[in-house]
Design a protein around this motif. Structure first.
Motif: not given
Length: 298
Positions: A125-136
């Motif tokens: 859900r959050f990987k392509d959210a605006n401003g997100i560089g990385q999901v860890v």
């Protein structure tokens, strides 16, 4: 609050169940003033306080298996249950959830789904959210390797300081992330309670799936594999005899990405610990722990 980041955000997704087990077996046992075993809970708090001390840790959530059983137990009777787990460990699940929430972190307590499903859903859900560089994804669990995407979604083993991106998954398991459920179906997962397909091991599964990716794409005639695999005819025969089981095991291994998580990205922003954490730490016998936290909610 003042944003504590520079050019992009990282979302940290914590595998609370793994953290609880790791601290229960790895941290010193500790009794609270009222005599309850709380060592694992204290260990999680200390670990997360250290994580939150980094200016790069801005958005965080933590998933727990609120109950060990899930929808997968209805699919396969041998799937993992809470049987055999130390009662002192089981008793700390609700306490750990309470502690992490008091720390100001979003908590996802899973009942129908598993904690891994919540983490997989959040990562997607959050990987392509605006401003997100990385999901860890903060877990070494091999199930979660299927959620890795390039360098955008990675798994981080905090204990050993190992970050697994997509190339790392291929190097470690011999297959791309999307083939991990198929790999687990063939090899099996003792921790989750399913045996895999007889004769198939990590090397043979990696060799075949590196070429064919998914179970359905593996030719029924082993001579069409055209790769060097020991006992290929035997493996092929066993897969044919147990194909339905293999497909079921893959379903068990496949993480769901449709968990109904109500929080949006803005809800995951860490805005400081809650005041109730101080009282909770007193009850845990670690009244000094809040002194390590610099940000508190008003």
């Amino acid at each position: 609050m003042t944003q504590r980041f520079s050019h992009y955000l990282k979302v940290h997704l914590i595998d609370g169940t793994y953290e609880l087990f790791r601290n229960y077996f790895g941290a010193p046992k500790r009794k609270s003033p009222d005599g309850q075993e709380v060592g694992a809970t204290v260990g999680i708090l200390r670990s997360l306080v250290a994580l939150l001390a980094s200016p790069r840790t801005t958005h965080v959530a933590c998933a727990f298996d609120h109950v060990i059983e899930s929808f997968r137990n209805k699919l396969y009777p041998g799937y993992k249950t809470g049987e055999g787990i130390d009662p002192d460990l089981l008793a700390q699940f609700p306490l750990a959830e309470k502690a992490v929430s008091a720390l100001g972190i979003v908590v996802w307590p899973m009942v129908e789904f598993e904690a891994d499903d919540a983490l997989a859903t959040a990562a997607a859900r959050f990987k392509d959210a605006n401003g997100i560089g990385q999901v860890v994804i903060c877990s070494p669990d091999k199930d979660l390797a299927q959620s890795v995407r390039g360098k955008k979604i990675v798994c981080w083993d905090r204990r050993r300081e190992i970050v697994l991106d997509e190339k790392g998954v291929v190097h470690k398991f011999g297959v791309r992330p999307e083939s991990m459920p198929d790999w687990l179906a063939l090899v099996g997962d003792a921790a989750d309670g399913y045996p895999g397909v007889k004769g198939w091991g990590a090397k043979s599964a990696s060799a075949v799936l590196a070429r064919f990716r998914h179970l359905e794409q593996i030719p029924r005639d082993h001579q069409k594999w055209r790769i060097s695999v020991s006992r290929a005819e035997y493996l092929s025969e066993n897969l044919e005899k147990n194909r339905d089981d293999a497909l079921l095991f893959r379903r068990l291994a496949t993480l769901r990405e449709d968990v109904p998580l109500k929080e949006g990205l803005e809800d995951l922003e860490w805005r400081g610990a809650r005041k109730r954490l101080r009282h909770l730490c007193v009850s845990l016998g670690v009244p000094e722990l809040p002194n390590r936290i610099s940000i508190w909610r008003s």
